[in-house]
Design a protein around this motif. Sequence first.
Motif, PDB file in Angstrom:
ATOM      1  N   LYS A   1       0.818  -1.211   0.000  1.00  0.00           N
ATOM      2  CA  LYS A   1       0.000   0.000   0.000  1.00  0.00           C
ATOM      3  C   LYS A   1       0.854   1.264   0.000  1.00  0.00           C
ATOM      4  O   LYS A   1       0.338   2.363  -0.248  1.00  0.00           O
ATOM      5  N   LYS A   2       2.134   1.130   0.304  1.00  0.00           N
ATOM      6  CA  LYS A   2       3.032   2.286   0.317  1.00  0.00           C
ATOM      7  C   LYS A   2       4.191   2.074  -0.645  1.00  0.00           C
ATOM      8  O   LYS A   2       5.345   2.358  -0.323  1.00  0.00           O
ATOM      9  N   GLY A   3       3.865   1.563  -1.822  1.00  0.00           N
ATOM     10  CA  GLY A   3       4.879   1.402  -2.849  1.00  0.00           C
ATOM     11  C   GLY A   3       5.502   0.018  -2.845  1.00  0.00           C
ATOM     12  O   GLY A   3       5.172  -0.839  -2.031  1.00  0.00           O
TER      13      GLY A   3
ATOM     14  N   PHE B   1      15.919  -5.344   2.489  1.00  0.00           N
ATOM     15  CA  PHE B   1      14.629  -4.862   2.001  1.00  0.00           C
ATOM     16  C   PHE B   1      14.720  -3.368   1.741  1.00  0.00           C
ATOM     17  O   PHE B   1      15.305  -2.620   2.545  1.00  0.00           O
ATOM     18  N   SER B   2      14.114  -2.937   0.641  1.00  0.00           N
ATOM     19  CA  SER B   2      13.976  -1.518   0.334  1.00  0.00           C
ATOM     20  C   SER B   2      12.487  -1.228   0.193  1.00  0.00           C
ATOM     21  O   SER B   2      11.797  -1.875  -0.607  1.00  0.00           O
ATOM     22  N   TRP B   3      12.010  -0.249   0.975  1.00  0.00           N
ATOM     23  CA  TRP B   3      10.569   0.015   1.000  1.00  0.00           C
ATOM     24  C   TRP B   3      10.296   1.410   1.529  1.00  0.00           C
ATOM     25  O   TRP B   3      10.869   1.815   2.539  1.00  0.00           O
TER      26      TRP B   3
ATOM     27  N   ASN C   1       5.538  -5.793   9.228  1.00  0.00           N
ATOM     28  CA  ASN C   1       4.395  -5.316   8.461  1.00  0.00           C
ATOM     29  C   ASN C   1       4.825  -4.068   7.723  1.00  0.00           C
ATOM     30  O   ASN C   1       5.137  -3.036   8.331  1.00  0.00           O
ATOM     31  N   LEU C   2       4.858  -4.180   6.401  1.00  0.00           N
ATOM     32  CA  LEU C   2       5.339  -3.120   5.519  1.00  0.00           C
ATOM     33  C   LEU C   2       4.230  -2.790   4.526  1.00  0.00           C
ATOM     34  O   LEU C   2       3.967  -3.562   3.603  1.00  0.00           O
ATOM     35  N   GLY C   3       3.553  -1.691   4.750  1.00  0.00           N
ATOM     36  CA  GLY C   3       2.498  -1.286   3.834  1.00  0.00           C
ATOM     37  C   GLY C   3       1.408  -2.325   3.672  1.00  0.00           C
ATOM     38  O   GLY C   3       0.887  -2.519   2.575  1.00  0.00           O
ATOM     39  N   GLY C   4       1.048  -2.986   4.763  1.00  0.00           N
ATOM     40  CA  GLY C   4      -0.017  -3.977   4.728  1.00  0.00           C
ATOM     41  C   GLY C   4       0.425  -5.382   4.369  1.00  0.00           C
ATOM     42  O   GLY C   4      -0.382  -6.308   4.395  1.00  0.00           O
ATOM     43  N   LYS C   5       1.698  -5.574   4.040  1.00  0.00           N
ATOM     44  CA  LYS C   5       2.229  -6.904   3.740  1.00  0.00           C
ATOM     45  C   LYS C   5       3.024  -7.418   4.943  1.00  0.00           C
ATOM     46  O   LYS C   5       3.822  -6.676   5.540  1.00  0.00           O
ATOM     47  N   ASN C   6       2.805  -8.677   5.287  1.00  0.00           N
ATOM     48  CA  ASN C   6       3.496  -9.299   6.412  1.00  0.00           C
ATOM     49  C   ASN C   6       4.624 -10.186   5.899  1.00  0.00           C
ATOM     50  O   ASN C   6       4.397 -11.100   5.104  1.00  0.00           O
TER      51      ASN C   6
ATOM     52  N   ILE D   1       0.624 -14.430   6.507  1.00  0.00           N
ATOM     53  CA  ILE D   1       1.988 -14.116   6.087  1.00  0.00           C
ATOM     54  C   ILE D   1       2.030 -14.070   4.561  1.00  0.00           C
ATOM     55  O   ILE D   1       1.674 -15.032   3.887  1.00  0.00           O
ATOM     56  N   ASP D   2       2.461 -12.945   4.031  1.00  0.00           N
ATOM     57  CA  ASP D   2       2.547 -12.781   2.578  1.00  0.00           C
ATOM     58  C   ASP D   2       3.852 -13.335   2.019  1.00  0.00           C
ATOM     59  O   ASP D   2       3.865 -13.945   0.945  1.00  0.00           O
ATOM     60  N   VAL D   3       4.950 -13.105   2.735  1.00  0.00           N
ATOM     61  CA  VAL D   3       6.266 -13.570   2.297  1.00  0.00           C
ATOM     62  C   VAL D   3       6.977 -14.172   3.500  1.00  0.00           C
ATOM     63  O   VAL D   3       7.007 -13.566   4.580  1.00  0.00           O
TER      64      VAL D   3
END
Length: 258
Positions: A35-37, A51-53, A164-169, A188-190
């Motif tokens: 949700k944040k790129g 990770f780059s976010w 949790n990064l922009g809605g992804k776990n 868990i997404d990844v």
Amino acid sequence: MKFPLILAAALAFTAQAQAQTAPAPRAAADQIVTKKGPLTMQPITHGSVVFSWNGKTIYVDPYGGAAAYAGLAAPDVILITDIHGDHLDPKTLAGLSVGKALMIVPQAVADKLPAEYKAQVRVLGNGQKLDTLGMTVSAIPMYNLPEAPDAPHTKGRGNGYVLNLGGKNVYLSGDTEDIAEMRALKNIDVAFVCMNLPYTMDVQQAAQGVLAFKPGMVYPYHYRGQNGLSDVEGFRKTVNQANKKIDVRLRNWYPAAQ
């Protein structure tokens, strides 16, 4: 005759300098949408990933020498899972630009970090969370089964992490077996899941643990053990024979060994 000799010496020096500063080979990075790129996931080696976010860079268990991180942005956050040298690596830290990084670590790691980093440290214990820089970091257990005082990884000493990064776990197993806390993970997404005997899980344990918590995507990592590299292709087959929806992504975490 002096000029050719000088030129040859200069070329030799340049080649040597380039060899010393050339980045280590790395597997290709992957991206997922949040949700944040985009979230970029760059394998480094063994249990290390970057990770780059959202304009931030996160190093996980920086290890393997500073050359492995050449060309990557300096970290805003460093996560360290355990005290062992393939997770807490002061030599690699000393070669990186980590002066502005928040270091999120378990107490056992904080106790062993060089004094120069103490002001940057935030200790998280199993079950604790931290909201920082727009992300949430949750520390979860990682340990060996059966539990024993002389196990390589005792319960409570180290941390696995869920980011949790922009809605992804994103789950980072650290050094663990297929413990109840891992099997109970939700949404868990990844996932980055270890598999190396005799220190963590074998391939079948890792596969059964993954099949229990059903991440959308899983990377086998930290798969070098006493007998060489684990059979990650066998892991993929076992997982996908039981659940074709789990995206098993195999990457070469040991390119320098090829």
